[in-house]
Structure formats: C-alpha cells, structure tokens
Design a protein around this motif. Structure first.
Motif, PDB file in Angstrom:
ATOM      1  N   ASN A 121      49.168 -20.515  45.761  1.00  0.00           N
ATOM      2  CA  ASN A 121      48.520 -19.588  44.851  1.00  0.00           C
ATOM      3  C   ASN A 121      47.266 -20.181  44.225  1.00  0.00           C
ATOM      4  OD1 ASN A 121      50.589 -17.306  44.781  1.00  0.00           O
ATOM      5  ND2 ASN A 121      51.848 -19.102  44.354  1.00  0.00           N
ATOM      6  N   THR A 122      46.472 -19.310  43.603  1.00  0.00           N
ATOM      7  CA  THR A 122      45.204 -19.725  43.022  1.00  0.00           C
ATOM      8  C   THR A 122      45.373 -20.763  41.937  1.00  0.00           C
ATOM      9  OG1 THR A 122      44.607 -17.395  43.341  1.00  0.00           O
ATOM     10  CG2 THR A 122      42.986 -18.792  42.263  1.00  0.00           C
ATOM     11  N   ASP A 123      46.490 -20.711  41.202  1.00  0.00           N
ATOM     12  CA  ASP A 123      46.702 -21.668  40.104  1.00  0.00           C
ATOM     13  C   ASP A 123      47.222 -23.015  40.587  1.00  0.00           C
ATOM     14  OD1 ASP A 123      49.293 -21.039  40.779  1.00  0.00           O
ATOM     15  OD2 ASP A 123      49.914 -20.446  38.758  1.00  0.00           O
ATOM     16  N   THR A 164      41.646   6.436  52.478  1.00  0.00           N
ATOM     17  CA  THR A 164      41.502   4.994  52.296  1.00  0.00           C
ATOM     18  C   THR A 164      41.513   4.669  50.807  1.00  0.00           C
ATOM     19  OG1 THR A 164      39.078   5.212  52.380  1.00  0.00           O
ATOM     20  CG2 THR A 164      40.225   4.667  54.433  1.00  0.00           C
ATOM     21  N   ASP A 165      42.155   3.556  50.458  1.00  0.00           N
ATOM     22  CA  ASP A 165      42.341   3.242  49.041  1.00  0.00           C
ATOM     23  C   ASP A 165      42.315   1.734  48.836  1.00  0.00           C
ATOM     24  OD1 ASP A 165      42.758   3.685  46.362  1.00  0.00           O
ATOM     25  OD2 ASP A 165      44.541   4.928  46.640  1.00  0.00           O
ATOM     26  N   TRP A 166      42.227   1.333  47.551  1.00  0.00           N
ATOM     27  CA  TRP A 166      42.210  -0.079  47.177  1.00  0.00           C
ATOM     28  C   TRP A 166      43.624  -0.598  46.997  1.00  0.00           C
ATOM     29  CZ3 TRP A 166      37.849  -0.752  42.948  1.00  0.00           C
ATOM     30  CH2 TRP A 166      36.698  -0.103  43.388  1.00  0.00           C
ATOM     31  N   TYR A 167      43.808  -1.920  47.157  1.00  0.00           N
ATOM     32  CA  TYR A 167      45.134  -2.503  46.905  1.00  0.00           C
ATOM     33  C   TYR A 167      45.011  -3.954  46.437  1.00  0.00           C
ATOM     34  CZ  TYR A 167      44.645  -4.291  51.767  1.00  0.00           C
ATOM     35  OH  TYR A 167      44.212  -4.894  52.931  1.00  0.00           O
ATOM     36  N   TRP A 168      46.046  -4.394  45.716  1.00  0.00           N
ATOM     37  CA  TRP A 168      46.091  -5.733  45.128  1.00  0.00           C
ATOM     38  C   TRP A 168      46.267  -6.828  46.182  1.00  0.00           C
ATOM     39  CZ3 TRP A 168      44.472  -5.774  40.423  1.00  0.00           C
ATOM     40  CH2 TRP A 168      44.874  -4.832  39.472  1.00  0.00           C
ATOM     41  N   THR A 169      45.696  -8.006  45.928  1.00  0.00           N
ATOM     42  CA  THR A 169      46.124  -9.253  46.562  1.00  0.00           C
ATOM     43  C   THR A 169      46.891 -10.035  45.487  1.00  0.00           C
ATOM     44  OG1 THR A 169      44.323 -10.763  45.942  1.00  0.00           O
ATOM     45  CG2 THR A 169      43.910  -9.248  47.790  1.00  0.00           C
ATOM     46  N   ARG A 170      47.355 -11.228  45.806  1.00  0.00           N
ATOM     47  CA  ARG A 170      48.011 -12.060  44.796  1.00  0.00           C
ATOM     48  C   ARG A 170      47.066 -13.125  44.238  1.00  0.00           C
ATOM     49  NH1 ARG A 170      49.992 -14.552  49.533  1.00  0.00           N
ATOM     50  NH2 ARG A 170      49.772 -16.825  49.500  1.00  0.00           N
ATOM     51  N   SER A 171      45.812 -13.100  44.657  1.00  0.00           N
ATOM     52  CA  SER A 171      44.839 -14.127  44.272  1.00  0.00           C
ATOM     53  C   SER A 171      44.113 -13.760  42.979  1.00  0.00           C
ATOM     54  CB  SER A 171      43.802 -14.330  45.381  1.00  0.00           C
ATOM     55  OG  SER A 171      44.412 -14.817  46.549  1.00  0.00           O
ATOM     56  N   VAL A 180      41.985  -9.919  38.965  1.00  0.00           N
ATOM     57  CA  VAL A 180      42.705 -10.213  40.199  1.00  0.00           C
ATOM     58  C   VAL A 180      41.873  -9.717  41.370  1.00  0.00           C
ATOM     59  CG1 VAL A 180      44.847  -9.808  41.487  1.00  0.00           C
ATOM     60  CG2 VAL A 180      44.894  -9.897  38.992  1.00  0.00           C
ATOM     61  N   MET A 181      41.940 -10.423  42.490  1.00  0.00           N
ATOM     62  CA  MET A 181      41.240  -9.983  43.683  1.00  0.00           C
ATOM     63  C   MET A 181      42.002  -8.835  44.338  1.00  0.00           C
ATOM     64  SD  MET A 181      38.814 -12.056  43.348  1.00  0.00           S
ATOM     65  CE  MET A 181      37.846 -11.585  44.796  1.00  0.00           C
ATOM     66  N   GLY A 182      41.255  -7.875  44.827  1.00  0.00           N
ATOM     67  CA  GLY A 182      41.840  -6.747  45.530  1.00  0.00           C
ATOM     68  C   GLY A 182      41.013  -6.404  46.747  1.00  0.00           C
ATOM     69  N   VAL A 183      41.499  -5.462  47.551  1.00  0.00           N
ATOM     70  CA  VAL A 183      40.791  -5.031  48.751  1.00  0.00           C
ATOM     71  C   VAL A 183      40.330  -3.591  48.542  1.00  0.00           C
ATOM     72  CG1 VAL A 183      40.922  -4.705  51.246  1.00  0.00           C
ATOM     73  CG2 VAL A 183      42.229  -6.545  50.160  1.00  0.00           C
ATOM     74  N   SER A 184      39.060  -3.350  48.747  1.00  0.00           N
ATOM     75  CA  SER A 184      38.505  -2.018  48.524  1.00  0.00           C
ATOM     76  C   SER A 184      38.803  -1.094  49.701  1.00  0.00           C
ATOM     77  CB  SER A 184      36.992  -2.111  48.313  1.00  0.00           C
ATOM     78  OG  SER A 184      36.344  -2.368  49.548  1.00  0.00           O
TER      79      SER A 184
END
Length: 208
Positions: A121-123, A164-171, A180-184
C-alpha cells in the motif's frame, strides 16, 4: 451452481479447483477470460480474470492462484472512508469488503476457492485482504501492473446503467491525507476526496 466461461465452456467449481491445482488456469481460461458467479442481493455477476500466479497468498504454500475482478460497476456509489481518510488499511470501505456479511453473499463453491492475500500500500504497510481494490501500480506500472491492464482502454468500466463511470483504487494520493486515486470514465487515473461517493469494483484471489 456452475462457473461459466462466457464465450466457450461451462465448468463446475470443482473443475475450476482442479484446473487451479494443476496450474492450467492460464491455458484454460486466459487473461481477460470471464465467468459468472451468483451473489446474494445482486444475482449473476461477471468476473474478469486479471492475472495468474502473482499474489502473495496467506498462508504461503498455495502455488497457483488466479486474480479476478468485478467486470462492471454494479455495487453503487459509496465513500472510500466515512471519516475522509485516504489510507486503505483503515478505510471503512475495506472493513465492509472484508466482513463476513460481504463475503458470505457469494455462492459456496466460489467462496471455497477464495484465499486472503498480502497487498502493498501507499503508506508502506501491507494489508491482509480477502477483497481489495486495484492499486495505481497494478494499473500503470509496467513491472507491477496486472497483465490485463495493457492500455488505458482496459481500465474502463461501466455501471449498472451501461454507462462508463469512475471507480476507486486503494492507492492514496500523495498530495494530502484526504485524496484517493481513482479511475475516470476514460481510463485515466485521477485524485478524489475519500469522503466523496464513487463506484467500486472489488478484486479477489482464487486458489486451490
């Protein structure tokens, strides 16, 4: 209940187990292969195969595994974390995804193949997860990305309306403690507030 490769063959979960045990999953299903699983409260869900034999399974010793992801965004919009924190390890959404209530919604044959894995993970702190989100590296980093994500187009997902929609990543975003980073909807990676509502596509690992 049967697991179904959409384009060609039909398999029972016991057959899938044997294919995983013998290390023939890549040959049999292929990256990008799809199959269905029954989920309580939703019905038939399409899962997409991202990669093979790349996860750190807990406990170690299971040699062959297959990483699969919800193909579509059908679980609705929700906050990454109700307190607005961008750390996957402590997020309220991670707690929900790894709860018995969520896991037990899946049909028994599928559940019997699920294994927990260690995710970086990022942390800098690894988490042990049953269900998780894709990371920024698993989408974009040439050395770390899942084999399925070769292009930006491969990241694009549609919601239950077929849009088409956006969704979360865990980063986490490195800019602050709330993003939080997501995908457009175009497949680009972006930064969004953790307390905002976004859709999500869980990932899970199967092994025998």
């Amino acid at each position: 209940m049967k697991a179904r490769k959409i384009i060609e063959n039909t398999y029972t979960w016991n057959q899938v187990k044997k294919i995983l045990e013998t290390g023939r999953a890549r040959e049999e299903f292929g990256v990008g292969g799809e199959f269905t699983v029954m989920v309580e409260g939703i019905g038939e869900v399409v899962m997409q195969i991202l990669d093979f034999d790349r996860e750190r399974v807990v406990p170690s010793g299971k040699n062959h595994n297959m990483t699969v992801m919800f193909r579509d965004l059908i679980l609705g919009e929700t906050q990454f974390d109700k307190d607005g924190n961008n750390t996957w390890r402590t997020s309220s959404l991670r707690t929900e995804l790894n709860s018995p209530m969520f896991i037990n919604r899946f049909e028994e044959g599928f559940r019997n193949l699920i294994v927990p894995v260690l995710k970086d993970n990022t942390d800098g702190i690894d988490t042990e997860d049953t269900f998780f989100f894709v990371s920024n590296d698993e989408l974009k980093n040439k050395k770390k990305r899942y084999e399925f994500f070769e292009t930006k187009k491969d990241r694009v997902k549609v919601n239950k309306n077929g849009e088409t929609d956006w969704y979360w990543t865990r980063s986490a975003s490195r800019s602050n403690a709330s993003n939080v980073m997501g995908v457009s909807s175009s497949g680009s990676v972006y930064s969004a507030l953790a307390w905002g509502a976004d859709t999500y596509a869980p990932i899970v690992v199967l092994s025998a």
